[in-house]
Design a protein around this motif. Structure first.
Motif, PDB file in Angstrom:
ATOM      1  N   TRP A 153       0.834  -1.200   0.000  1.00 17.45           N
ATOM      2  CA  TRP A 153       0.000   0.000   0.000  1.00 17.45           C
ATOM      3  C   TRP A 153       0.872   1.255   0.000  1.00 17.45           C
ATOM      4  CZ3 TRP A 153      -0.155   3.881   3.700  1.00 17.45           C
ATOM      5  CH2 TRP A 153      -1.153   4.843   3.526  1.00 17.45           C
ATOM      6  N   ALA A 154       1.894   1.284   0.861  1.00 14.32           N
ATOM      7  CA  ALA A 154       2.767   2.454   0.944  1.00 14.32           C
ATOM      8  C   ALA A 154       3.540   2.671  -0.350  1.00 14.32           C
ATOM      9  CB  ALA A 154       3.736   2.299   2.116  1.00 14.32           C
ATOM     10  N   MET A 155       3.949   1.588  -0.987  1.00 11.06           N
ATOM     11  CA  MET A 155       4.722   1.705  -2.226  1.00 11.06           C
ATOM     12  C   MET A 155       3.901   2.344  -3.340  1.00 11.06           C
ATOM     13  SD  MET A 155       6.551  -2.040  -2.061  1.00 11.06           S
ATOM     14  CE  MET A 155       7.064  -2.071  -3.781  1.00 11.06           C
ATOM     15  N   PHE A 156       2.638   1.971  -3.467  1.00 12.38           N
ATOM     16  CA  PHE A 156       1.847   2.384  -4.624  1.00 12.38           C
ATOM     17  C   PHE A 156       0.866   3.516  -4.343  1.00 12.38           C
ATOM     18  CE2 PHE A 156       3.278  -1.806  -5.950  1.00 12.38           C
ATOM     19  CZ  PHE A 156       3.615  -1.569  -7.278  1.00 12.38           C
ATOM     20  N   SER A 157       0.499   3.714  -3.108  1.00 15.58           N
ATOM     21  CA  SER A 157      -0.467   4.764  -2.787  1.00 15.58           C
ATOM     22  C   SER A 157      -0.010   6.107  -3.377  1.00 15.58           C
ATOM     23  CB  SER A 157      -0.603   4.884  -1.267  1.00 15.58           C
ATOM     24  OG  SER A 157      -1.523   5.869  -0.917  1.00 15.58           O
ATOM     25  N   PRO A 158      -0.921   6.902  -3.966  1.00 18.30           N
ATOM     26  CA  PRO A 158      -2.386   6.841  -3.884  1.00 18.30           C
ATOM     27  C   PRO A 158      -3.053   5.983  -4.961  1.00 18.30           C
ATOM     28  CG  PRO A 158      -1.744   8.848  -4.989  1.00 18.30           C
ATOM     29  CD  PRO A 158      -0.464   8.150  -4.598  1.00 18.30           C
ATOM     30  N   THR A 159      -2.278   5.319  -5.823  1.00 18.22           N
ATOM     31  CA  THR A 159      -2.887   4.451  -6.824  1.00 18.22           C
ATOM     32  C   THR A 159      -3.008   3.041  -6.259  1.00 18.22           C
ATOM     33  OG1 THR A 159      -0.735   3.902  -7.779  1.00 18.22           O
ATOM     34  CG2 THR A 159      -1.875   5.812  -8.703  1.00 18.22           C
ATOM     35  N   PRO A 160      -3.920   2.235  -6.760  1.00 24.63           N
ATOM     36  CA  PRO A 160      -4.018   0.851  -6.280  1.00 24.63           C
ATOM     37  C   PRO A 160      -2.822   0.021  -6.731  1.00 24.63           C
ATOM     38  CG  PRO A 160      -5.530   1.238  -8.104  1.00 24.63           C
ATOM     39  CD  PRO A 160      -4.960   2.574  -7.756  1.00 24.63           C
ATOM     40  N   VAL A 161      -2.584  -1.064  -6.029  1.00 21.17           N
ATOM     41  CA  VAL A 161      -1.511  -1.976  -6.418  1.00 21.17           C
ATOM     42  C   VAL A 161      -1.883  -2.613  -7.752  1.00 21.17           C
ATOM     43  CG1 VAL A 161      -0.190  -4.019  -5.766  1.00 21.17           C
ATOM     44  CG2 VAL A 161      -1.005  -2.444  -3.997  1.00 21.17           C
TER      45      VAL A 161
END
Length: 344
Positions: free
Chosen positions: A209-217
C-alpha cells in the motif's frame, strides 16, 4: 537409600526458554523450506557474470544505445519487467538489468560494507566486463544512490542519469530503526532466519500500500511479485543492511551533486509516501542543468504509474548525451565475456 525417589523440581523459567528455542528452530526450518520452494517456482532468468569475486545476476537484451536499470529495496531487477518499462525501451535500446548484491540471485559476500559507492563500483566493473559503453543509468528509490554514485565516481563512463523517487538528502527515517537489528552481526542472522520473514509476511499488505499509494496496487504486480522471494533470509539481510546505509549514503553523495556535469532527469510523484517529493526538488536545485518532473496522482512507484513519462525522460537524456561511435556493436557492446553462465 531412600525408599521413594523424589522428583527434582524444574528450574524456574527453563520451560518457557526451551519452548522459545523450539519455536525459533521451527521457524528456521519452515523458512528454509519456503525459500527453497520460492526459488524453484522463480528460477533465475538471464545470465551471471563474476566481478571482483561477486557473482551478479543480470539480463541483457535489445540493441541500440545502452540503458542500465538499477532497482530499489524490497524488489529485484525483475521489477523493471513487471512494471513494463523495460519492454518500452527494448525496441530502441540495449537494456541491462542487474540484481543488486544480495537481491534476487546476486551474491552479497560478507566482509565488505556494501555502501552505495561499493555497489556502484561493482556495477561499473560488470558493465566494463560486458562491454557496455556510456549507458544512461536509471535508478529507482534506493537504487538512485548507486546510480548517482556511479556518475560521481565514473562520470566519463556515464551518458546521463534518470532518477526516480530517490532519497538524496538525509532526514530522520523511523523505518531505519525498524531494520537496524537485522543488520547486526549474529543477531541479524538469527532474525532473518526466524522472526523477520514472519513479520514480513504480516507487514506485506501495508508495504505494498505504501509503495503504490495513492494508486491501487497493479494487478500485474500482484500476480508476478513474489513475497516469498523477497522474504528469503539472504534478501532480508541485504534489505536491512541497505536500510541502515541509506542515510550515510545520501550524506556522502551530497557534496558531489554540484560537480555532476551530464544530462540528469529527476522524476517524483506528488503522493509519494516513502520519499517526499521535496527530496527531488532539492536535488534539481543542486545539479545544474537537471530537469524535474513532479507527477500528479502518482506515488513512489513512478515507473508503474507513469511508465510512458519515465520512458520519455530516458529518451530525452539519451538524446542529450554524446552518441557513441557508430562502429560500436550493439550500442557499445563488446565481445561476450567467457565467464558468462546461462541461468536457464
Amino acid at each position: 537409600m531412600p525408599l521413594f525417589a523424589t522428583k527434582t523440581p524444574a528450574r524456574p523459567g527453563r520451560g518457557p526458554l526451551l519452548a522459545g528455542v523450539a519455536a525459533l528452530a521451527a521457524l528456521a526450518v519452515a523458512n528454509h523450506f519456503l525459500t527453497r520452494r520460492a526459488e524453484r517456482r522463480h528460477p533465475p532468468e538471464g545470465a551471471f557474470v563474476e566481478v571482483d569475486g561477486v557473482r551478479l545476476h543480470y539480463s541483457d537484451r535489445g540493441t541500440g544505445s545502452p540503458v542500465v536499470l538499477i532497482h530499489g529495496n524490497a524488489v529485484t531487477g525483475d521489477d523493471w519487467n513487471t512494471s513494463g518499462l523495460a519492454q518500452r525501451l527494448l525496441p530502441h535500446h540495449r537494456v541491462i538489468i542487474f540484481d543488486r548484491p544480495g537481491y534476487g540471485y546476486s551474491d552479497r559476500p560478507r566482509g565488505r560494507l556494501w555502501t552505495a559507492s561499493e555497489q556502484a563500483d561493482l556495477i561499473h566493473a560488470a558493465l566494463r566486463r560486458l562491454g557496455v559503453v556510456r549507458p544512461v543509468v536509471v535508478g529507482h528509490s534506493w537504487g538512485t544512490l548507486p546510480a548517482v554514485a556511479l556518475a560521481v565516481r565514473h562520470q566519463a563512463d556515464v551518458a546521463g542519469l534518470v532518477l526516480l523517487s530517490g532519497y538524496y538528502f538525509w532526514t530522520l527515517r523511523p523505518d531505519v530503526l525498524l531494520v537496524a537489528a537485522g543488520a547486526l552481526p549474529v543477531i541479524g542472522d538469527l532474525l532473518s532466519h526466524t522472526l523477520s520473514p514472519l513479520l514480513g509476511w504480516l507487514q506485506m499488505p501495508l508495504l505494498k500500500w505504501a509503495m503504490f499509494s495513492p494508486t491501487p496496487v497493479p494487478s500485474r504486480f500482484q500476480a508476478e511479485y513474489s513475497s516469498a522471494m523477497t522474504l528469503r533470509p539472504s534478501q532480508i539481510r541485504a534489505m536491512s543492511m541497505d536500510g541502515v546505509l541509506m542515510i550515510p549514503g545520501a550524506i556522502g553523495l551530497r557534496r558531489h551533486y554540484r560537480n555532476l556535469d551530464l544530462p540528469v532527469a529527476i522524476l517524483a510523484g506528488v503522493g509519494d509516501r516513502v520519499v517526499f517529493r521535496r527530496r527531488a526538488e532539492g536535488l534539481q536545485q543542486e545539479i545544474r542543468g537537471s530537469t524535474l518532473q513532479i507527477l500528479p496522482e502518482v506515488g513512489h512507484m513512478v515507473h508503474y504509474a507513469a511508465p510512458g513519462e519515465v520512458a520519455q525522460a530516458i529518451e530525452r537524456v539519451a538524446a542529450a548525451a554524446t552518441v557513441p561511435s557508430p562502429d560500436q556493436d550493439r550500442g557499445g557492446a563488446g565481445p561476450a565475456p567467457r565467464e558468462l553462465v546461462d541461468a536457464s
